[in-house]
Structure formats: C-alpha cells, structure tokens
Design a protein around this motif. Structure first.
Motif, PDB file in Angstrom:
ATOM      1  N   TYR A 109      70.880 -43.609-131.982  1.00  0.00           N
ATOM      2  CA  TYR A 109      71.430 -43.354-130.649  1.00  0.00           C
ATOM      3  C   TYR A 109      72.084 -44.622-130.088  1.00  0.00           C
ATOM      4  CZ  TYR A 109      71.533 -41.947-125.709  1.00  0.00           C
ATOM      5  OH  TYR A 109      71.923 -41.660-124.433  1.00  0.00           O
ATOM      6  N   ALA A 140      62.330 -37.246-124.834  1.00  0.00           N
ATOM      7  CA  ALA A 140      62.646 -38.013-123.625  1.00  0.00           C
ATOM      8  C   ALA A 140      62.700 -39.506-123.912  1.00  0.00           C
ATOM      9  CB  ALA A 140      61.611 -37.716-122.542  1.00  0.00           C
ATOM     10  N   ARG A 184      75.963 -45.830-129.688  1.00  0.00           N
ATOM     11  CA  ARG A 184      76.316 -46.100-128.287  1.00  0.00           C
ATOM     12  C   ARG A 184      76.971 -47.469-128.102  1.00  0.00           C
ATOM     13  NH1 ARG A 184      71.657 -46.714-123.629  1.00  0.00           N
ATOM     14  NH2 ARG A 184      73.019 -47.043-121.812  1.00  0.00           N
ATOM     15  N   THR A 210      70.443 -32.602-128.776  1.00  0.00           N
ATOM     16  CA  THR A 210      71.870 -32.689-129.133  1.00  0.00           C
ATOM     17  C   THR A 210      72.774 -32.617-127.912  1.00  0.00           C
ATOM     18  OG1 THR A 210      71.779 -30.311-129.633  1.00  0.00           O
ATOM     19  CG2 THR A 210      71.670 -31.836-131.505  1.00  0.00           C
ATOM     20  N   LEU A 211      72.332 -31.937-126.851  1.00  0.00           N
ATOM     21  CA  LEU A 211      73.135 -31.876-125.627  1.00  0.00           C
ATOM     22  C   LEU A 211      73.269 -33.250-124.976  1.00  0.00           C
ATOM     23  CD1 LEU A 211      72.000 -28.555-123.875  1.00  0.00           C
ATOM     24  CD2 LEU A 211      74.314 -29.109-124.679  1.00  0.00           C
ATOM     25  N   GLN A 212      72.245 -34.089-125.180  1.00  0.00           N
ATOM     26  CA  GLN A 212      72.240 -35.412-124.559  1.00  0.00           C
ATOM     27  C   GLN A 212      72.716 -36.513-125.506  1.00  0.00           C
ATOM     28  OE1 GLN A 212      68.682 -36.279-122.095  1.00  0.00           O
ATOM     29  NE2 GLN A 212      67.953 -34.265-122.707  1.00  0.00           N
ATOM     30  N   SER A 213      73.045 -36.152-126.735  1.00  0.00           N
ATOM     31  CA  SER A 213      73.344 -37.153-127.756  1.00  0.00           C
ATOM     32  C   SER A 213      74.829 -37.199-128.090  1.00  0.00           C
ATOM     33  CB  SER A 213      72.565 -36.831-129.047  1.00  0.00           C
ATOM     34  OG  SER A 213      71.186 -36.745-128.788  1.00  0.00           O
ATOM     35  N   ILE A 218      68.002 -29.522-126.563  1.00  0.00           N
ATOM     36  CA  ILE A 218      67.902 -30.572-125.542  1.00  0.00           C
ATOM     37  C   ILE A 218      68.391 -31.907-126.093  1.00  0.00           C
ATOM     38  CG2 ILE A 218      66.276 -31.881-124.116  1.00  0.00           C
ATOM     39  CD1 ILE A 218      64.523 -29.331-124.048  1.00  0.00           C
ATOM     40  N   LEU A 248      65.888 -40.271-126.264  1.00  0.00           N
ATOM     41  CA  LEU A 248      67.212 -40.201-125.672  1.00  0.00           C
ATOM     42  C   LEU A 248      67.349 -41.008-124.390  1.00  0.00           C
ATOM     43  CD1 LEU A 248      67.960 -36.458-126.350  1.00  0.00           C
ATOM     44  CD2 LEU A 248      68.554 -38.444-127.706  1.00  0.00           C
ATOM     45  N   SER A 249      66.271 -41.644-123.959  1.00  0.00           N
ATOM     46  CA  SER A 249      66.384 -42.519-122.805  1.00  0.00           C
ATOM     47  C   SER A 249      67.144 -43.794-123.163  1.00  0.00           C
ATOM     48  CB  SER A 249      64.986 -42.876-122.290  1.00  0.00           C
ATOM     49  OG  SER A 249      64.275 -43.615-123.265  1.00  0.00           O
ATOM     50  N   LYS A 292      80.022 -36.480-126.936  1.00  0.00           N
ATOM     51  CA  LYS A 292      79.187 -35.287-127.115  1.00  0.00           C
ATOM     52  C   LYS A 292      80.049 -34.156-127.654  1.00  0.00           C
ATOM     53  CE  LYS A 292      76.093 -36.596-123.367  1.00  0.00           C
ATOM     54  NZ  LYS A 292      75.557 -36.277-122.023  1.00  0.00           N
TER      55      LYS A 292
END
Length: 307
Positions: free
Chosen positions: A153, A17, A157, A221-224, A219, A20-21, A175
């Motif tokens: 990340y 958390a 970004r 990789t789905l958000q990255s 969790i 990836l925040s 993604k």
C-alpha cells in the motif's frame, strides 16, 4: 457460534483498518516521514518491486509475480487449514443427529436453567467428539499478509515510478472499480467452491463465512490503489485453485473420517441426556403412583365403613 463469528469479523475488519490506514505520517508536501513502517516495510517493498520489474518488464507484472510468491509461501498453511476445516465438517456430519435432538430441546426450553443445561450438553457433544467450532478457520494467513498489505500500500503510494505506471490501461496508483469487482467475484467463486459436496444444512451455517471474505475484500479494494487491487485479484484466483485442490481430496478425507468413526463411534451425549431426564422424571412418577395407591386405600376404607 455467534461469538465466534463476531470475533472473526472484528479481527478481519481490524486487520483491514490497520492495513489501509497507511500507518505512515506525511510531511506538508506529501512526502513520507521517516519511521518504522516506511523504513522497514514500504521501502523494502519498493526495492523488491524495482528488482522484480527489471526481469518481468514492468511494475504490473512485478506485482503479479510478488503475489504468486507470497501465495506460494502461504500455500502449506492455507491447505492445512482448509484440510482441518473439511475434516471438522465431516465430523459434524457424524454428530448431526444428536445436534438436531439438542436443538429441538433448545426450542422447547422454557426456563433459563434448561437453556444453560442444553448449552452445556452441546459443548459436551463437541468436546467429547473432538469437534472444534472454529474448524480450520484461522487468522494466521491474514496476520502474515498484513505486513505485505501495509508494505505494498505504502510502496505504491509513495513511489512515483510505481504509482504512475499504467498496466493494461490501469494506472497502478489510482483506485479502479473493475479490479474491485473482479476481486469480489474471485472470492465469491471461492466461497461457492467451498460449498461443493457439503450438505444443505451445513451450507446454511457456512453462509456467514462465505460472505465475510468478499465483504472484507470489497472494503479493502475500494480503499486501495489499483496496484493492491491486482494483489487481491490474483490472490483470489490462487485461493480458488487451492479450494479446488481440497475438493479433489474431500472424498478421501471423508473415507478417513468414516473409517475412524467405525473404530471410534461418535459418543452418544444426547442419549445420556435423555436417560438423565428420565431419571429426573422417575421420582415424580413414583410420587404419583404413591398418591394413587393412597387414594385407593382411602376409598376402600370408606366402603368398608359404609358396609
């Protein structure tokens, strides 16, 4: 054991958390604000990727090279933890008969006092035989990698060069479901490799930890962006190789533990418990014998009177 599992789960999920925040605030136009995370993690990671990309021909290959470098740095720690975990597994095999005895008593326990005593017996069994339920499980590799996750990340970004790069048909800033699937498969394979040469009963106990890593990776990789997905996928392949190395040394570790057990046999905590139980029961037996003797004397007295 359940508390240990919950603790590890909470730590792992909390790390993901935080990672990836992003930890970077952005301006209204989408540009990053100056701050500790951006200045000291994201920008250095971007510069490192720029430097590596000059020599390897692109940011996709730069991410792979950086992943290998990080994994090589972590290799001694990971091998050490996996070795400790393997040793704990072998030690637990030696005390498994006693564990089964305690578990049987636990199933038959009727009062809270009995359950508390049985838990104390189990803890004594682990303590006296130098068995740690955490085994080689530790959060140090995850803690070390957390700044790397955050740095990559945010570098992907906020760097137009990295995020718009297309590597093997994959845009690094977007993604990508394929990398998600590949990363999860890599960690599932690693979990399967961990079970090789392990008794069936122990495999059941390892199920939670085996499934936890793939779930956490799913969790993450789905958000990255895909660039970080490459990091997870290559890292998964690397950890599979580490597990294979440990499996090669497992017979040697098993022999070492058995040799130690010959010199210092496992302490018989369960035997002591049974003896204490018998001692606790003996006064009751003595009382029952005394009651029987008294009844016999009374009966014999009545017979004498009648005569």
């Amino acid at each position: 054991m359940k508390k240990v599992k919950k603790l590890y789960s909470l730590i792992a999920i909390a790390m993901i958390a935080v990672t990836l925040s992003g930890c970077v605030r952005v301006n209204s136009d989408g540009t990053p604000k100056e701050g500790f995370v951006y200045n000291y993690l994201a920008l250095p990671a971007e510069h490192i990727l720029d430097f590596i990309a000059k020599f390897v021909g692109g940011y996709g290959w730069a991410l792979i090279v950086l992943t290998v470098i990080v994994r090589l740095i972590l290799l001694p720690i990971m091998v050490n933890q996996m070795t400790k975990s393997t040793k704990m597994q072998e030690k637990m095999n030696l005390i498994r008969p006693q564990m089964k005895e305690i578990q049987k008593r636990q199933q038959n326990a009727k009062t809270q006092e009995e359950r508390m005593q049985i838990q104390q017996d189990m803890m004594a069994l682990y303590r006296d035989n130098d068995v740690n339920m955490m085994g080689g499980i530790g959060c140090l590799p995850l803690l070390i990698q957390t700044p790397v996750f955050i740095a990559l990340y945010n570098a992907i970004r906020f760097s137009p060069e990295v995020s718009h790069t297309v590597f093997m048909g994959i845009r690094l800033g977007d993604k990508n479901l394929i990398l998600v699937i590949l990363s999860v498969i890599a960690y599932l394979i690693q979990g399967f490799l961990m079970t090789l040469g392990v008794p069936e009963e122990q495999k059941k106990q390892m199920k939670f930890m085996i499934l936890l890593n793939p779930i956490v990776i799913l969790i993450a990789t789905l958000q990255s962006p895909a660039g970080l997905g490459i990091y997870f996928f290559i890292g998964g392949i690397f950890i599979c190789i580490q597990t294979l190395i440990i499996n090669m040394y497992r017979p040697k570790i098993r022999r070492e533990i058995l040799e130690q057990a010959k010199k210092n046999p496992p302490k018989k905590v369960v035997k002591e418990v049974h003896e204490s139980d018998k001692n606790n029961e003996s006064p009751e037996i003595e009382k029952s014998e005394e009651n029987k003797n008294k009844n016999r004397q009374r009966n014999s007295g009545k017979q004498n009177r009648n005569d």
